[in-house]
Design a protein around this motif. Structure first.
Motif, PDB file in Angstrom:
ATOM      1  N   PRO A  38       0.797  -1.238   0.000  1.00 11.85           N
ATOM      2  CA  PRO A  38       0.000   0.000   0.000  1.00 11.85           C
ATOM      3  C   PRO A  38       0.827   1.285   0.000  1.00 11.85           C
ATOM      4  CG  PRO A  38      -0.982  -1.597   1.476  1.00 11.85           C
ATOM      5  CD  PRO A  38       0.340  -2.171   1.038  1.00 11.85           C
ATOM      6  N   SER A  39       1.966   1.313   0.679  1.00 13.44           N
ATOM      7  CA  SER A  39       2.768   2.547   0.682  1.00 13.44           C
ATOM      8  C   SER A  39       3.330   2.830  -0.715  1.00 13.44           C
ATOM      9  CB  SER A  39       3.890   2.474   1.715  1.00 13.44           C
ATOM     10  OG  SER A  39       4.810   1.457   1.387  1.00 13.44           O
ATOM     11  N   MET A  42       0.483   4.291  -2.826  1.00 15.77           N
ATOM     12  CA  MET A  42       0.208   5.718  -2.632  1.00 15.77           C
ATOM     13  C   MET A  42       1.263   6.591  -3.300  1.00 15.77           C
ATOM     14  SD  MET A  42      -2.731   6.176  -1.466  1.00 15.77           S
ATOM     15  CE  MET A  42      -2.583   7.961  -1.340  1.00 15.77           C
ATOM     16  N   ASP A  43       2.500   6.133  -3.359  1.00 15.65           N
ATOM     17  CA  ASP A  43       3.517   6.881  -4.105  1.00 15.65           C
ATOM     18  C   ASP A  43       3.117   6.997  -5.569  1.00 15.65           C
ATOM     19  OD1 ASP A  43       5.069   7.166  -1.811  1.00 15.65           O
ATOM     20  OD2 ASP A  43       6.434   5.508  -2.327  1.00 15.65           O
ATOM     21  N   VAL A  45       0.024   6.712  -6.785  1.00 16.61           N
ATOM     22  CA  VAL A  45      -1.171   7.560  -6.848  1.00 16.61           C
ATOM     23  C   VAL A  45      -0.769   9.036  -6.921  1.00 16.61           C
ATOM     24  CG1 VAL A  45      -3.168   8.373  -5.505  1.00 16.61           C
ATOM     25  CG2 VAL A  45      -2.727   5.912  -5.731  1.00 16.61           C
ATOM     26  N   LYS A  46       0.230   9.409  -6.160  1.00 17.07           N
ATOM     27  CA  LYS A  46       0.659  10.813  -6.106  1.00 17.07           C
ATOM     28  C   LYS A  46       1.492  11.233  -7.316  1.00 17.07           C
ATOM     29  CE  LYS A  46       0.396  10.817  -1.107  1.00 17.07           C
ATOM     30  NZ  LYS A  46       1.147  10.789   0.149  1.00 17.07           N
ATOM     31  N   SER A  55      -7.626  -2.698  -5.877  1.00 14.81           N
ATOM     32  CA  SER A  55      -6.844  -3.224  -4.766  1.00 14.81           C
ATOM     33  C   SER A  55      -7.385  -4.551  -4.266  1.00 14.81           C
ATOM     34  CB  SER A  55      -6.847  -2.224  -3.606  1.00 14.81           C
ATOM     35  OG  SER A  55      -6.097  -2.732  -2.517  1.00 14.81           O
ATOM     36  N   LEU A  67      -6.721   1.325   2.131  1.00 16.08           N
ATOM     37  CA  LEU A  67      -5.928   1.932   1.067  1.00 16.08           C
ATOM     38  C   LEU A  67      -6.819   2.789   0.173  1.00 16.08           C
ATOM     39  CD1 LEU A  67      -3.470   2.389  -0.761  1.00 16.08           C
ATOM     40  CD2 LEU A  67      -4.058   0.221  -1.889  1.00 16.08           C
ATOM     41  N   GLU A  70      -7.575   6.081   1.575  1.00 17.18           N
ATOM     42  CA  GLU A  70      -6.464   7.021   1.373  1.00 17.18           C
ATOM     43  C   GLU A  70      -6.470   7.579  -0.050  1.00 17.18           C
ATOM     44  OE1 GLU A  70      -2.541   5.790   2.592  1.00 17.18           O
ATOM     45  OE2 GLU A  70      -3.344   4.767   4.364  1.00 17.18           O
ATOM     46  N   VAL A  71      -6.745   6.720  -1.022  1.00 11.77           N
ATOM     47  CA  VAL A  71      -6.836   7.169  -2.417  1.00 11.77           C
ATOM     48  C   VAL A  71      -7.948   8.205  -2.538  1.00 11.77           C
ATOM     49  CG1 VAL A  71      -7.428   6.465  -4.774  1.00 11.77           C
ATOM     50  CG2 VAL A  71      -5.873   5.048  -3.388  1.00 11.77           C
ATOM     51  N   TYR A  74      -6.986  11.505  -1.102  1.00  9.43           N
ATOM     52  CA  TYR A  74      -6.009  12.203  -1.941  1.00  9.43           C
ATOM     53  C   TYR A  74      -6.686  12.802  -3.184  1.00  9.43           C
ATOM     54  CZ  TYR A  74      -2.030  13.267  -4.849  1.00  9.43           C
ATOM     55  OH  TYR A  74      -1.131  13.918  -5.652  1.00  9.43           O
ATOM     56  N   ARG A  80     -12.472   3.653  -7.558  1.00  9.59           N
ATOM     57  CA  ARG A  80     -11.919   2.728  -6.570  1.00  9.59           C
ATOM     58  C   ARG A  80     -12.635   1.381  -6.628  1.00  9.59           C
ATOM     59  NH1 ARG A  80     -12.897   7.632  -5.178  1.00  9.59           N
ATOM     60  NH2 ARG A  80     -14.877   7.128  -4.189  1.00  9.59           N
TER      61      ARG A  80
END
Length: 133
Positions: A38-39, A42-43, A45-46, A55, A67, A70-71, A74, A80
């Motif tokens: 997941p980390s 997110m990288d 995603v950004k 997911s 997760l 968080e998406v 953001y 999703r």
């Protein structure tokens, strides 16, 4: 649906074989990014202009619904999707009520079904949340 350029999607799963098979299946239609954590997801995603994040649910450190929350936090325009064999209806209902999911796809997945879901979501300006009530 014909597009001038490939749209970007992200698939997140802690199983390398699942990541490989998903990317192999969809790479001709979409620019597919994969993440095994997941980390890392997110990288991506950004950094990328993603249209869809798919997911798995049961992963180490963070479940898929968290997760996707968080998406959503953001960028709530990213569609999703949970693609999992291990998620309860209650978890889906709570995630949908809390921040909104656009689809749930059970494993094992079928290419035609998944692609039809992608096409539907990409063709809708505002995709409705799932309805589990």
């Amino acid at each position: 649906m014909t597009r001038p350029e490939k749209l970007e999607i992200l698939y997140v799963d802690d199983e390398p074989a699942n990541l490989r098979s998903f990317k192999s299946a969809f790479r001709r239609l979409y620019k597919v990014h994969i993440a095994d954590h997941p980390s890392k997801a997110m990288d991506i995603v950004k950094e990328k202009d993603l249209k869809i994040v798919v997911s798995d649910h049961r992963m180490p450190d963070l479940v898929g619904t968290d997760l996707l929350r968080e998406v959503h936090d953001y960028d709530d325009k990213i569609k999703r999707i949970i693609l999992s064999g291990f998620v309860s209806k209650e978890e889906l209902v709570e995630a949908n009520r809390s921040f909104g999911l656009h689809a749930y796809i059970p494993k094992p997945w079928d290419f035609e079904d998944v692609n039809a879901t992608f096409e539907r979501l990409l063709s809708e300006e505002e995709s409705p949340k799932m309805n589990y009530e």
